[in-house]
Structure formats: C-alpha cells, structure tokens
Design a protein around this motif. Structure first.
Motif, short mmCIF file in Angstrom:
data_model
loop_
_atom_site.label_atom_id
_atom_site.label_comp_id
_atom_site.label_asym_id
_atom_site.label_seq_id
_atom_site.Cartn_x
_atom_site.Cartn_y
_atom_site.Cartn_z
N SER A 1 0.87 -1.18 0.00
CA SER A 1 0.00 0.00 0.00
C SER A 1 0.90 1.23 0.00
CB SER A 1 -0.90 0.01 1.24
OG SER A 1 -0.11 0.22 2.42
N TRP A 2 0.34 2.39 -0.26
CA TRP A 2 1.15 3.61 -0.16
C TRP A 2 1.69 3.77 1.26
CZ3 TRP A 2 3.01 5.79 -4.23
CH2 TRP A 2 2.31 5.79 -5.44
N TYR A 3 0.88 3.35 2.25
CA TYR A 3 1.34 3.40 3.64
C TYR A 3 2.55 2.50 3.84
CZ TYR A 3 1.49 2.40 8.63
OH TYR A 3 1.91 2.21 9.92
N ASP A 4 2.50 1.28 3.30
CA ASP A 4 3.63 0.35 3.41
C ASP A 4 4.89 0.97 2.81
OD1 ASP A 4 1.98 -1.63 4.51
OD2 ASP A 4 1.50 -2.45 2.52
N PHE A 5 4.72 1.57 1.65
CA PHE A 5 5.84 2.17 0.94
C PHE A 5 6.42 3.33 1.75
CE2 PHE A 5 7.14 4.42 -3.28
CZ PHE A 5 8.45 3.97 -3.14
N ALA A 6 5.53 4.19 2.27
CA ALA A 6 5.97 5.32 3.07
C ALA A 6 6.68 4.86 4.34
CB ALA A 6 4.78 6.21 3.43
N TYR A 7 6.13 3.83 4.99
CA TYR A 7 6.73 3.31 6.23
C TYR A 7 8.15 2.80 5.95
CZ TYR A 7 7.26 0.66 10.56
OH TYR A 7 7.73 0.18 11.76
N ALA A 8 8.31 2.08 4.84
CA ALA A 8 9.63 1.55 4.48
C ALA A 8 10.63 2.67 4.23
CB ALA A 8 9.51 0.65 3.26
N ILE A 9 10.17 3.77 3.66
CA ILE A 9 11.06 4.91 3.39
C ILE A 9 11.41 5.62 4.70
CG2 ILE A 9 11.24 7.19 2.29
CD1 ILE A 9 9.29 6.11 0.13
N LEU A 10 10.38 5.99 5.44
CA LEU A 10 10.58 6.85 6.61
C LEU A 10 11.36 6.18 7.73
CD1 LEU A 10 7.05 8.51 6.65
CD2 LEU A 10 9.19 9.59 6.00
N THR A 11 11.17 4.88 7.89
CA THR A 11 11.90 4.19 8.95
C THR A 11 13.38 4.03 8.62
OG1 THR A 11 11.22 2.06 7.99
CG2 THR A 11 9.92 2.93 9.83
N ALA A 12 13.75 4.26 7.37
CA ALA A 12 15.15 4.16 6.96
C ALA A 12 15.86 5.51 6.95
CB ALA A 12 15.25 3.52 5.58
N LEU A 13 15.10 6.59 7.19
CA LEU A 13 15.69 7.93 7.15
C LEU A 13 16.26 8.31 8.51
CD1 LEU A 13 12.99 9.92 5.13
CD2 LEU A 13 15.08 8.85 4.26
N PRO A 14 17.24 9.20 8.52
CA PRO A 14 17.80 9.66 9.80
C PRO A 14 16.87 10.61 10.55
CG PRO A 14 18.84 10.81 7.96
CD PRO A 14 17.98 9.74 7.37
N HIS A 15 15.88 11.20 9.85
CA HIS A 15 14.96 12.13 10.50
C HIS A 15 13.92 11.36 11.32
CE1 HIS A 15 16.76 14.40 7.30
NE2 HIS A 15 16.11 13.72 6.40
N ARG A 16 13.52 11.91 12.45
CA ARG A 16 12.51 11.29 13.29
C ARG A 16 11.13 11.73 12.82
NH1 ARG A 16 14.84 11.69 19.52
NH2 ARG A 16 16.72 10.41 19.17
N CYS A 17 10.48 10.84 12.09
CA CYS A 17 9.15 11.15 11.57
C CYS A 17 8.35 9.86 11.51
CB CYS A 17 9.26 11.75 10.16
SG CYS A 17 7.67 12.13 9.39
N SER A 18 7.12 9.89 12.02
CA SER A 18 6.27 8.71 12.00
C SER A 18 5.27 8.81 10.85
CB SER A 18 5.54 8.55 13.33
OG SER A 18 4.69 9.67 13.55
N VAL A 19 4.67 7.68 10.50
CA VAL A 19 3.66 7.66 9.44
C VAL A 19 2.39 7.03 9.98
CG1 VAL A 19 4.59 5.47 8.56
CG2 VAL A 19 3.15 6.89 7.08
N ALA A 20 1.25 7.63 9.66
CA ALA A 20 -0.04 7.14 10.13
C ALA A 20 -0.94 6.84 8.94
CB ALA A 20 -0.71 8.18 11.03
N PRO A 21 -1.71 5.75 9.00
CA PRO A 21 -2.59 5.40 7.88
C PRO A 21 -3.83 6.28 7.83
CG PRO A 21 -2.88 3.83 9.65
CD PRO A 21 -1.75 4.74 10.07
N CYS A 22 -4.35 6.48 6.63
CA CYS A 22 -5.62 7.20 6.46
C CYS A 22 -6.34 6.62 5.24
CB CYS A 22 -5.40 8.70 6.31
SG CYS A 22 -4.61 9.20 4.76
N ALA A 23 -7.61 6.96 5.09
CA ALA A 23 -8.42 6.44 3.98
C ALA A 23 -8.21 7.29 2.73
CB ALA A 23 -9.89 6.44 4.37
N SER A 24 -8.26 6.65 1.58
CA SER A 24 -8.06 7.38 0.32
C SER A 24 -9.21 8.35 0.06
CB SER A 24 -7.93 6.40 -0.84
OG SER A 24 -9.07 5.56 -0.93
#
Length: 292
Positions: free
Chosen positions: A224-247
């Motif tokens: 999902s776009w959420y899965d993709f975003a989570y994989a990106i953000l958890t690999a970045l040095p910046h502290r940023c979380s991702v939350a799911p939402c409806a399309s």
C-alpha cells in the motif's frame, strides 16, 4: 555492424532522465535524447523532421501529460499529448518502419479485480488522465506495426518529483505524515525500468524478435502507499512517523488494487525483475551517498 539510432522523447522527465543515466556505451546503439522544448510530439512535422535527420530505428516515448489532478480541468491538452501525440509517433513509426516503445500506466484500469491485472484485462479508466493514456494505446496498436506498450506504476527515484522525494522532504519538517493504506500496487524504481528498456532495445538490435503488444512492468511484490511510506521513513535519519488514512480523505481517483501482472513480460523478455524492497534499499543508499 550498422548503428541504430534510438530517439527518446520526454528526455527531461523522470524516466527519460533515468534512461540517460542508465545507457551504457554500445557499438551499435546511438541514443538521441529530446526534451519537450526540443521536440513537441503534438507536432507531426517536427517529429518527422527529427526522424529523417537522425535516421531513427527505435523510438522510446516517455513524453506525456502526467498532472493527473489538473487533467480533469485540462482534458483537451492532456489528450493532445497522451493520445494525439502518441498517434503521430505511431503513424510515423509505420511510415519509416521504426520500432515504437511507448510508456503507459495502471490508470487505464478501473474497478478492482482483486488480483494482479493482466495486459489483456478489460480497461475502464476513472479519470481524464487514464482515458487519454488508453486512447493513446489504442492509436498505437492500430497504427504502428511494431510496437511495445509498457504499462508501469508508482515510479520513483532518489531525484525528481515523486513519492520518495516527497516523503523525504516532508520528513524534514513534519513529525507525522498521513498516508493512504487502502490503495494497493507496487512501487517501481525508475532505474530498474530504464535498465529493462535498454535491454529490450539492445536485444532487438541484436535481431531478437519479440511479439508486439502490451506488457506490464513494475517491481515485484505488493504494497500500500502506507507500506511504501513506512519503508522509506523508517530508513531515514529524521525522526518522523507515518499514520494510515483512507483514500476518500485524500480525494484520490485511481484503482484501489492496481498490482500489475508481469508474467508475460518475464516470459517474453526473459528478465528477472527485482522486488520493490530490494530496489528501495538501493535508492536509499544512493540518496544517502549523495548527501553533503
């Protein structure tokens, strides 16, 4: 050996830039990269002039109107590029016996089928962008005797305007990013697609015959776009979380399940396609290596 000239349209775009970056010196392939400013594919006379001047044998058409949201208000301009322009390329490819490789999209599909979409599945685009791309496909299929339509989806890379670079930019200024989790597809690393295209062209120049038609290329796997975003953000040095939402909250009009089946691509072109997580790891490393 006779050298074959490859005309690349839309060379300033994401895929065109990747094609330039991934081209390796060949004794028998000569690429000619044309940006929109250099070659307007809605001008048939201009296309023909380039073809005759360069003695083109192959065309890779990356030129497209890709502003999906704006296309709803600018349908005429969208169709002019994605349909009429594609039709001009196809007609001239037929006239000069040129092989045409054209890039299309998962947006040509409509209602979800709940399984990977095959090239011969029924199409029913939901928006003007998808309709314009489908119309372009149809013109190519009826006009060009030797054509390869490659549908792709979710293109990204460490440069340019795409989902990866947007997530990276947002992570530097937001503590939480909301991303839709009910749209399913497959991220496609643009350099993987570009490399595959060059391999196809190279093999054809070496007299390998492939049947004309529509093929699908994305990376392997599902997300999902959420899965993709989570994989990106958890690999970045910046502290940023991702939350799911409806399309529905994001006002997105695209197929809910647009995983593309690559079975015919693998069978015909005999290529191994990388998994999206593997390619994302390469993208992240290249992004990190480029940091000051």
């Amino acid at each position: 050996m006779v050298r074959s000239v490859v005309l690349v349209t839309g060379a300033e775009g994401q895929l065109g830039t990747a094609l330039r970056a991934t081209f390796k010196a060949h004794a028998f392939l000569v690429p000619r990269f044309y940006s929109k400013a250099m070659l307007d594919i809605t001008d048939a006379a201009q296309i023909e002039s380039c073809i005759k001047a360069d003695r083109v044998q192959y065309i890779i058409n990356c030129a497209a109107y890709t502003h999906v949201a704006l296309a709803e208000q600018a349908a005429a301009n969208c169709f002019k590029v994605n349909s009429i322009g594609a039709g001009y390329l196809a007609a001239l490819a037929a006239k000069y016996r040129i092989v045409l490789l054209h890039i299309s999209t998962d947006y040509v599909f409509g209602a979800t089928k709940g399984r990977p979409l095959k090239p011969n599945d029924s199409t029913d685009p939901w928006n003007q962008y998808g309709r314009s791309k489908l119309a372009g496909e149809q013109l190519i299929a009826t006009r060009a005797p030797s054509f390869y339509i490659i549908r792709t989806a979710w293109l990204y890379g460490e440069k340019g305007d795409n989902f990866f670079t947007k997530m990276v930019a947002l992570a530097q200024k937001e503590s939480t990013i909301h991303v839709v989790d009910d749209q399913i597809g497959t991220p496609t690393y643009v350099y993987d697609l570009a490399t595959a295209i060059w391999e196809i062209i190279e093999n054809m120049a070496n007299k390998t015959h492939y049947p004309s038609g529509i093929y699908h290329y994305t990376n392997e796997g599902v997300a999902s776009w959420y899965d993709f975003a989570y994989a990106i953000l958890t690999a970045l040095p910046h502290r940023c979380s991702v939350a799911p939402c409806a399309s529905s909250l994001a006002h997105l009009t695209r197929p809910y399940y647009s995983v593309l089946s690559k079975a015919s691509f693998r069978e015909v072109f005999q290529m191994k396609i990388p998994h999206w997580r593997h390619s994302l790891s390469i993208c992240l490393k290249r992004w990190q290596d480029a940091l000051p």
